[in-house]
Design a protein around this motif. Structure first.
Motif, PDB file in Angstrom:
ATOM      1  N   UNK A   1      32.902 -28.224  63.572  1.00 30.72           N
ATOM      2  CA  UNK A   1      31.611 -28.096  63.475  1.00 30.72           C
ATOM      3  C   UNK A   1      30.927 -29.199  62.954  1.00 30.72           C
ATOM      4  N   UNK A   2      29.591 -29.361  63.378  1.00 32.88           N
ATOM      5  CA  UNK A   2      28.704 -30.371  63.023  1.00 32.88           C
ATOM      6  C   UNK A   2      27.744 -30.057  62.074  1.00 32.88           C
ATOM      7  N   UNK A   3      27.756 -30.929  61.018  1.00 29.73           N
ATOM      8  CA  UNK A   3      26.841 -30.491  59.705  1.00 29.73           C
ATOM      9  C   UNK A   3      25.873 -31.738  59.664  1.00 29.73           C
ATOM     10  N   UNK A   4      24.822 -31.592  59.706  1.00 26.81           N
ATOM     11  CA  UNK A   4      23.623 -32.579  59.264  1.00 26.81           C
ATOM     12  C   UNK A   4      23.416 -32.287  57.854  1.00 26.81           C
ATOM     13  N   UNK A   5      23.675 -33.347  57.196  1.00 26.43           N
ATOM     14  CA  UNK A   5      23.822 -33.188  55.603  1.00 26.43           C
ATOM     15  C   UNK A   5      22.938 -34.317  55.180  1.00 26.43           C
ATOM     16  N   UNK A   6      22.456 -34.012  53.659  1.00 30.66           N
ATOM     17  CA  UNK A   6      21.731 -34.989  52.906  1.00 30.66           C
ATOM     18  C   UNK A   6      22.801 -35.926  52.064  1.00 30.66           C
ATOM     19  N   UNK A   7      22.649 -36.978  51.573  1.00 27.70           N
ATOM     20  CA  UNK A   7      23.478 -37.889  50.808  1.00 27.70           C
ATOM     21  C   UNK A   7      24.076 -37.031  49.673  1.00 27.70           C
ATOM     22  N   UNK A   8      23.076 -36.361  48.841  1.00 33.49           N
ATOM     23  CA  UNK A   8      23.582 -35.735  47.769  1.00 33.49           C
ATOM     24  C   UNK A   8      24.610 -34.663  47.935  1.00 33.49           C
ATOM     25  N   UNK A   9      24.648 -34.006  49.172  1.00 34.77           N
ATOM     26  CA  UNK A   9      25.778 -32.889  49.392  1.00 34.77           C
ATOM     27  C   UNK A   9      27.070 -33.576  49.565  1.00 34.77           C
ATOM     28  N   UNK A  10      27.105 -34.929  50.108  1.00 37.61           N
ATOM     29  CA  UNK A  10      28.311 -35.758  50.237  1.00 37.61           C
ATOM     30  C   UNK A  10      28.995 -36.013  48.783  1.00 37.61           C
ATOM     31  N   UNK A  11      28.094 -36.252  47.994  1.00 36.21           N
ATOM     32  CA  UNK A  11      28.383 -36.731  46.616  1.00 36.21           C
ATOM     33  C   UNK A  11      28.780 -35.418  45.947  1.00 36.21           C
TER      34      UNK A  11
ATOM     35  N   UNK B   1      14.671 -28.317  64.626  1.00 41.14           N
ATOM     36  CA  UNK B   1      15.785 -27.674  64.068  1.00 41.14           C
ATOM     37  C   UNK B   1      17.055 -27.542  65.028  1.00 41.14           C
ATOM     38  N   UNK B   2      16.731 -27.816  66.385  1.00 39.81           N
ATOM     39  CA  UNK B   2      17.986 -27.827  67.417  1.00 39.81           C
ATOM     40  C   UNK B   2      18.920 -28.520  66.985  1.00 39.81           C
ATOM     41  N   UNK B   3      18.735 -29.793  66.405  1.00 38.23           N
ATOM     42  CA  UNK B   3      19.807 -30.778  66.174  1.00 38.23           C
ATOM     43  C   UNK B   3      20.422 -30.618  64.855  1.00 38.23           C
ATOM     44  N   UNK B   4      19.919 -29.725  63.843  1.00 36.00           N
ATOM     45  CA  UNK B   4      20.265 -29.484  62.717  1.00 36.00           C
ATOM     46  C   UNK B   4      21.250 -28.244  62.671  1.00 36.00           C
ATOM     47  N   UNK B   5      20.435 -27.076  63.182  1.00 37.95           N
ATOM     48  CA  UNK B   5      21.257 -25.821  63.139  1.00 37.95           C
ATOM     49  C   UNK B   5      22.098 -25.622  64.344  1.00 37.95           C
ATOM     50  N   UNK B   6      23.308 -24.756  64.121  1.00 31.37           N
ATOM     51  CA  UNK B   6      23.936 -24.306  65.425  1.00 31.37           C
ATOM     52  C   UNK B   6      23.155 -23.665  66.236  1.00 31.37           C
ATOM     53  N   UNK B   7      23.722 -23.316  67.543  1.00 32.10           N
ATOM     54  CA  UNK B   7      23.085 -22.731  68.684  1.00 32.10           C
ATOM     55  C   UNK B   7      22.679 -21.242  67.954  1.00 32.10           C
TER      56      UNK B   7
END
Length: 945
Positions: free
Chosen positions: A705-715, A869-875
């Protein structure tokens, strides 16, 4: 004087024969001192002070009773004749006491015998007045005597009759008839003669009665006299027989006893001389006790000296008791024994000090093993069972010296530390760098392990000596069972002695020496037999020590207590070592330096401490908690600092986050992949070349699954992996770390809610507005965290004890909070479009041209929403979101159509609305992933009733 009723008891009271002497007027006056009064008397005119006619002018003797039998038979001091016997036997102070009635016998009263007494009254009266030795023929004679005695006035029969009483004297001798002022008259002379005749008559009556009574008992008097003569003859015969026996005994003593007894006396004298010689030799040996003890003490032979003192004291008590020259030797030996006790304690203290403070690496484990065994045995023999306390004190001092020496050696190797400026050891340790201090700590651990090994070896030697003493004590008890009973041995000795003494009497030979030799031979054979039995018993006991030494040793209970104290001493050594290490840790952590360690450094410290604790537990056999507790305290402080740093870092990241999609570096993608492979820990750092070759990606791939995230979540992902890594390295902090990680996840959730939903990012970061894209991106980040919460929970569950599983409920609360937050973001997106629909559709009018501008605007906003939101959330989430948005649109459109009065009647307005709805449906279904979305637009029309 006595009445006829009391006359039978008269002969029983007097044991002699009465002889009447009438010629002595003095005795006659004493026998009958009164007369019958004829008329009342006066006051006596001073007669009480005059001379008494009954006063005794001579001392009374036992012979006086022969001429005054009435006085012997009649005691005027008694009130009752019945108590004569008791007062005569036991004195005048005798008092009758009432005897308690027996409870087992019935109560018998006089009424029970009334019928019998009535039938036997006449016969009983006859036998009461007649003694048993009188015949019936004498009864009439007694009645005649009683009638004659009745002529005597009753005053003479009174028990309290005494002429000393003035009233009694005046009643007996009425002087008032004789004392006239004119002198004596013929009438007075006649009265005086008459009185004298009456008194003489009374005397004759009484004496005749007494003589008659004595004549009745004449047979008894003659029988007593004849018995007395026969007794004297028998005594003379006995005396002659005794004289003959004495003469014969003297002849036997002279002829048969003196010679043999002289020989026996000589043999006894010789035996006494031999015993005396042995005593003198024993005294000479005892006299050398003190010099010998001094010689033994000079060579530190404490046990030998104590044995010699105990033996000497036993000899003094058993063999040399009462010797005047040795009267002070016992007290001197006691003082010498106390001195040896002090010397042994001091020597053991010196030994413990030298053993514990010597070099830990070069020398053998046990120092002077024979000396230690001798000291321990001597202390046990003297019951100085507290010697382990001395060893514990020396052990504590040695542990302090070890730490001081290690710190001093380490400081000498560090040039940066000036010992003249920094004088205290704690300050010197705080000046060191962590690697230097860590090397010092490992050196201390190594020294304490060697220290504990040495203590264990020394205590093992002491334990071996105590076990030998315990085994000897048990063998001594077995010896007491096998050896004959001392009472039987003494009884056998007494029997042999009796045989020797009786040899002279039973021997039939010519010489007494033959009998003595036979007895001596018998005694020697019996002694040899006893000695052989005793040797067999000693061999059976396995060479146990002598009885006196065994009696001095502690009891089995005390020896077992010493064994327990030895084990406690080893435990104490382990605890002391841990306590010194705890002080080493606390001295370093005083300025907070241990809290500022990196995770790797603290993990190294924790592993070193855990290894040392395991080694000491293996040596001592007991779990120690002091060092673990100190490490746990430092770990709690480390966890607190660790958590505060990451929480602060996360807060700063969130405050600077612009909530835009960030690229995912390959390092984080590899991190996520390792988590997918089941490794919940930080991977090893790759080389810089390998890191630069991989390019960042737009999305984070997690299980496809693809997750679009911000840098804070990675850290944040890296942060909770760091928490899990700390739990792997330090399992003791699992509970605390779980609580802190829960706090970190809650902080991310609450802070992101404040910044995005609460629009806090407008002021913090300076965003112009919170867009739908920001909301969708925040929702996707929260979903990523929710995805990893079960994995984190499972990892912590493997590190916790079953009784600690209750803390896992924090993850359930966090998951619920995150899901609620995600639902609020979805509701916010729907609310944004809902407010748009309400604003736009309130101005909607059904008129040409078609499609209307209102529907064109709605479709345009829906396309923008989908694009954001289409590229950020799953179908699936996009479809669900647009279904909710479509339902909101239908609600507002239905409300507007109802207000306008448009119904689905096929009219012109209905046709125009159908065109706009068809335009809306076509534009929605054109959007990506919404082609098959069932919009169900028929719901906008009111149902017909």
């Amino acid at each position: 004087m006595a009445s006829s009723r009391s006359s039978p008891s008269g002969p029983r009271r007097g044991a002699g024969i009465f002889h009447k002497e009438r010629d002595d007027p003095r005795l006659r006056v004493r026998s009958l001192p009164d007369v019958c009064p004829k008329e009342p008397t006066g006051q006596g005119r001073g007669l009480c002070g005059g001379p008494s006619v009954v006063a005794e002018h001579e001392p009374w003797t036992v012979y006086s009773s022969k001429v005054n039998l009435p006085a012997a038979l009649n005691d005027p001091r008694l009130a009752k004749r019945e108590s004569d016997f008791f007062t005569k036997t036991w004195g005048l102070d005798f008092t009758e006491t009432e005897v308690a009635q027996c409870s087992h016998l019935p109560s018998i009263t006089r009424d029970d015998f009334s019928h019998y007494l009535q039938e036997t009254a006449q016969v009983n009266e006859l036998f009461i007045t007649t003694p048993d030795f009188l015949t019936i023929s004498t009864v009439f004679l007694l009645d005649k005597t009683r009638s004659e005695l009745e002529q005597v006035p009753k005053i003479f029969m009174k028990p309290d009759f005494a002429l000393e009483d003035p009233s009694t004297f005046n009643a007996v001798l009425p002087w008032s008839h004789f004392n006239n002022a004119g002198g004596k008259s013929s009438r007075d002379v006649a009265s005086s003669k008459l009185l004298q005749e009456k008194l003489s008559h009374y005397l004759d009556v009484v004496e005749v009665s007494i003589a008659r009574q004595i004549s009745l008992r004449s047979d008894a008097f003659f029988h007593a006299m004849s018995s007395q003569h026969e007794l004297q003859d028998r005594l003379q015969n006995t005396q002659r027989a005794v004289s003959v026996l004495r003469q014969r005994t003297a002849d036997i003593d002279r002829v048969m006893c003196r010679g043999p007894l002289s020989a026996l006396r000589s043999a006894l004298t010789r035996n006494n001389c031999v015993k005396l010689h042995n005593k003198l030799k024993l005294m000479a040996a005892v006299h050398q006790t003190q010099p010998t003890v001094q010689l033994l003490l000079s060579t530190s032979e404490f046990v030998g000296a104590l044995e010699l003192i105990a033996t000497t004291k036993e000899v003094l008590q058993q063999e040399l008791q009462g010797i005047h020259s040795f009267r002070h030797l016992g007290s001197q030996l006691c003082e010498l024994e106390k001195l040896i006790d002090k010397m042994m304690v001091e020597d053991f203290s010196i030994y413990a000090r030298s053993d514990l403070n010597r070099n830990l690496r070069d020398e053998p484990q046990v120092l002077e093993k024979e000396r230690l065994e001798s000291l321990v045995f001597g202390l046990l023999r003297q019951r100085k069972l507290d010697f382990l306390d001395i060893y514990n004190e020396e052990m504590i001092s040695a542990a302090k010296a070890i730490v001081n020496q290690c710190v001093a050696d380490c400081v000498l190797q560090i040039e940066e530390i000036d010992t003249e400026v920094v004088t205290k050891l704690a300050d010197q340790m705080r000046v060191m760098m962590f690697p230097q201090w860590f090397d010092l700590l490992k050196n201390v651990f190594e020294c304490f392990l060697l220290f504990l090994q040495r203590i264990k070896s020394t205590l093992s030697v002491i334990r071996k000596v105590v076990l030998e003493a315990l085994d000897s004590h048990q063998k001594h008890q077995a010896l007491e069972v096998t050896v004959s009973n001392p009472s039987e041995v003494s009884q056998n000795a007494l029997q042999l002695q009796g045989v020797a003494e009786l040899a002279y009497l039973t021997h039939e030979g010519l010489f007494i020496s033959d009998a003595l030799n036979e007895a001596k031979h018998t005694e020697q054979s019996a002694a040899q037999e006893r000695e052989s039995r005793q040797q067999d018993a000693v061999q059976t006991a396995g060479g146990a020590n002598n009885l006196s030494a065994e009696n001095m040793m502690p009891s089995e209970l005390e020896l077992n207590r010493v064994l327990n104290n030895l084990q406690e001493a080893l435990f104490s050594a382990s605890d002391v070592s841990h306590d010194r290490c705890v002080k080493l840790l606390t001295a370093r952590a005083k300025d907070g330096s241990l809290e500022r360690l990196s995770s790797a450094e603290f993990v190294c410290l924790s592993r070193a401490v855990e290894q040392f604790v395991r080694d000491t537990e293996e040596l001592s056999g007991r779990r120690s908690v002091s060092l673990r507790g100190a490490l746990q305290t430092q770990a709690n402080r480390f966890v607190h600092r660790f958590h505060e740093e990451r929480k602060t870092k996360l807060g700063l990241l969130l405050d600077n986050e612009r909530w835009k999609q960030a690229e995912v570096p390959a390092e984080f993608q590899d991190l996520v992949n390792s988590i997918g492979d089941g490794r919940i820990s930080l991977p090893e750092r790759k080389l810089s070349g390998q890191t630069l070759s991989a390019k960042p990606t737009e999305f984070l791939l997690v299980n496809g699954q693809k997750y679009a995230v911000v840098g804070t979540v990675l850290l944040l992902i890296r942060m909770f992996l760091e928490y899990c890594q700390c739990v792997n390295d330090i399992p003791s902090i699992s509970t605390d770390m779980l609580t802190r990680l829960s706090d970190l996840l809650k902080h991310f959730n609450s802070r992101s809610c404040q910044l995005v939903l609460g629009a806090g990012a407008l002021q913090v970061v300076g965003l112009k507005t919170i867009t739908t894209k920001n909301l969708a991106l925040a929702s996707r980040c929260l979903q990523l965290v929710v995805h990893y919460i079960p994995l984190i929970r499972a990892h912590f569950e493997t590190k916790l004890q079953p009784k600690q599983f209750s803390v896992l409920r924090h993850f359930d609360h966090i998951t619920k909070d995150y899901n609620d937050h995600i639902a609020e973001i979805s509701a916010k997106l729907v609310a944004i479009m809902d407010s748009l629909f309400e604003k736009v559709l309130s101005k909607y009018e059904v008129k040409a041209p078609m499609p209307s501008a209102c529907f064109r605007n709605v479709c345009k906003q829906m396309a923008k929403m989908h694009e954001a939101i289409s590229d950020l959330l799953p179908e699936e989430q996009t479809q669900m979101l647009f279904l909710r948005i479509n339902a909101s649109f239908k609600m507002h459109l239905k409300r507007q159509l109802s207000r306008l009065g448009v119904i689905n009647d096929g009219g012109p307005q209905h046709g125009l609305v159908v065109v706009d709805v068809a335009f809306y449906t076509e534009n929605i279904q054109v959007l990506k992933s919404l082609e098959r979305l069932d919009l169900n637009m028929a719901e906008i029309w009111e149902q017909k009733r």
